[in-house]
Design a protein around this motif. Sequence first.
Motif, mmCIF file in Angstrom:
data_model
loop_
_atom_site.group_PDB
_atom_site.id
_atom_site.type_symbol
_atom_site.label_atom_id
_atom_site.label_comp_id
_atom_site.label_asym_id
_atom_site.label_seq_id
_atom_site.Cartn_x
_atom_site.Cartn_y
_atom_site.Cartn_z
ATOM 1 N N VAL A 115 1.268 -0.906 -0.251
ATOM 2 C CA VAL A 115 0.394 -0.047 0.106
ATOM 3 C C VAL A 115 0.836 1.077 -0.191
ATOM 4 O O VAL A 115 0.629 1.824 -1.053
ATOM 5 N N GLY A 116 1.867 1.312 0.802
ATOM 6 C CA GLY A 116 2.777 2.518 0.889
ATOM 7 C C GLY A 116 3.342 2.698 -0.738
ATOM 8 O O GLY A 116 3.352 4.126 -1.405
ATOM 9 N N LEU A 117 3.807 1.496 -1.397
ATOM 10 C CA LEU A 117 4.626 1.233 -2.965
ATOM 11 C C LEU A 117 3.261 1.927 -3.723
ATOM 12 O O LEU A 117 3.185 3.116 -4.195
ATOM 13 N N GLN A 118 2.131 1.261 -3.639
ATOM 14 C CA GLN A 118 1.614 2.071 -5.054
ATOM 15 C C GLN A 118 0.458 3.710 -4.191
ATOM 16 O O GLN A 118 0.983 4.661 -4.924
ATOM 17 N N ALA A 119 1.044 3.908 -3.056
ATOM 18 C CA ALA A 119 0.666 5.364 -2.557
ATOM 19 C C ALA A 119 1.770 6.025 -2.974
ATOM 20 O O ALA A 119 1.630 7.161 -3.979
ATOM 21 N N ILE A 134 3.758 4.609 -15.396
ATOM 22 C CA ILE A 134 3.641 5.169 -13.971
ATOM 23 C C ILE A 134 2.179 4.416 -13.742
ATOM 24 O O ILE A 134 2.416 4.475 -12.405
ATOM 25 N N VAL A 135 1.338 5.214 -14.449
ATOM 26 C CA VAL A 135 -0.013 5.124 -14.545
ATOM 27 C C VAL A 135 -0.514 3.927 -14.288
ATOM 28 O O VAL A 135 -0.944 3.239 -13.781
ATOM 29 N N THR A 136 0.105 2.874 -15.767
ATOM 30 C CA THR A 136 -0.599 1.143 -15.346
ATOM 31 C C THR A 136 0.372 0.797 -14.153
ATOM 32 O O THR A 136 -0.303 -0.385 -13.889
ATOM 33 N N GLY A 137 1.838 1.174 -13.955
ATOM 34 C CA GLY A 137 2.349 0.775 -12.791
ATOM 35 C C GLY A 137 1.130 0.833 -11.520
ATOM 36 O O GLY A 137 1.094 0.170 -10.410
ATOM 37 N N HIS A 138 1.135 2.303 -11.482
ATOM 38 C CA HIS A 138 -0.221 2.219 -10.768
ATOM 39 C C HIS A 138 -1.527 1.157 -10.101
ATOM 40 O O HIS A 138 -2.132 1.068 -9.304
ATOM 41 N N LEU A 139 -1.784 1.601 -11.735
ATOM 42 C CA LEU A 139 -3.102 0.288 -12.093
ATOM 43 C C LEU A 139 -2.494 -1.107 -10.972
ATOM 44 O O LEU A 139 -3.243 -1.655 -10.532
ATOM 45 N N ILE A 140 -1.428 -1.406 -11.332
ATOM 46 C CA ILE A 140 -1.172 -3.348 -11.082
ATOM 47 C C ILE A 140 -1.140 -3.204 -9.956
ATOM 48 O O ILE A 140 -1.317 -3.846 -8.890
ATOM 49 N N GLY A 141 -0.806 -2.081 -9.375
ATOM 50 C CA GLY A 141 -0.712 -2.092 -8.084
ATOM 51 C C GLY A 141 -1.671 -2.623 -6.957
ATOM 52 O O GLY A 141 -1.869 -3.194 -5.665
ATOM 53 N N GLY A 142 -3.206 -1.821 -7.358
ATOM 54 C CA GLY A 142 -4.356 -1.651 -7.110
ATOM 55 C C GLY A 142 -4.554 -2.870 -7.333
ATOM 56 O O GLY A 142 -4.861 -3.425 -6.615
#
Length: 338
Positions: A115-119, A134-142
């Motif tokens: 969650v910290g990395l996702q933030a 970055i945006v794709t990584g944010h989606l994958i993180g979620g």
Amino acid sequence: MNTYRKLLLATLAMTFALIVLGAYVRLSDAGLGCPDWPGCYGHATVTQASDHISAAQEADPHGPVTFAKAWKEMIHRYFAGIVGLCIVGIAALAWRNRRDPAASPWLATALIGVVGLQAMFGKWTVTMLLKPAIVTGHLIGGLTVLALLVCLYARTLAPSRITVSPALRLFAMSAFVVLAAQITLGGWVSTNYAALACSDLPTCRGAWVPEMDIANGFHVIRELGVGADGETLTIEALTAIHWMHRVGAVIATLVLVSLAFGLRRAGHAALSTALLVILVLQVLLGLANVWFSLPLPLAAAHNGGAAALVIVMVLINYRLRATAQQRYSGVFHESHAA
């Protein structure tokens, strides 16, 4: 443990909703509604930042900053903060109940790190001006957060008594990898705004294999809307992104349908049905987005369909793995008892 289970289920549901909300924010071009992070022009609310937002609108009436977009962005951040606090609560309860086999304190603690990395990805999405990687990584993180929550919740369920073959377990894991790759392709389509690069079906720009620029389309480290050479991303590059997602959709559908029938033959009828129903809905949503030129509700729902597939695939893999572990444990104890 009842409180722990209820909090897990509630957080899982909120995380699913957060993923759909994030897609809505992105697809409504509100990702830069507040150009800083975590507040809005250094303030906790849009109301407090009203002077800055008004000035930004006057300077660029067609820019990314408006009151409506700022509210969308901040509501998403508030919701993400609530989910983060709930996950901290889950970890605390897991440690308090660590002697219970259904609890998994180390996994819950690792989830806090995710969650910290996702933030941070959320921050970089804004500060790096919506870079596709970055945006794709944010989606994958979620989706990773969602998957880990499903794993934690699955541990609280009664184990299955149905025996499964090693081949089916391996196939289920492989199918999950295929799904993850396809979702990543879908995120790349969305973050590059390539969803309408092909507006016809079943062909793409009038051809089964259209003219494409794969090199620029899949050049990862770049700014939004530009290729490796710094020039504006061409329609051929966008077509490559869209077409590859379509090919991936066909492959993923065939693999998941095969898995569903394998599960049914093995006696997991409920999981098989859930997988088939969600998969059919997801395919129809994907087709409808092309047919109806990407209406915002359908586009956000398509992201929700991907999240739903992740949920059911994590459950499938967990149940099959837990069944195998239970069987091996039984064999081990029987051999020692003999």
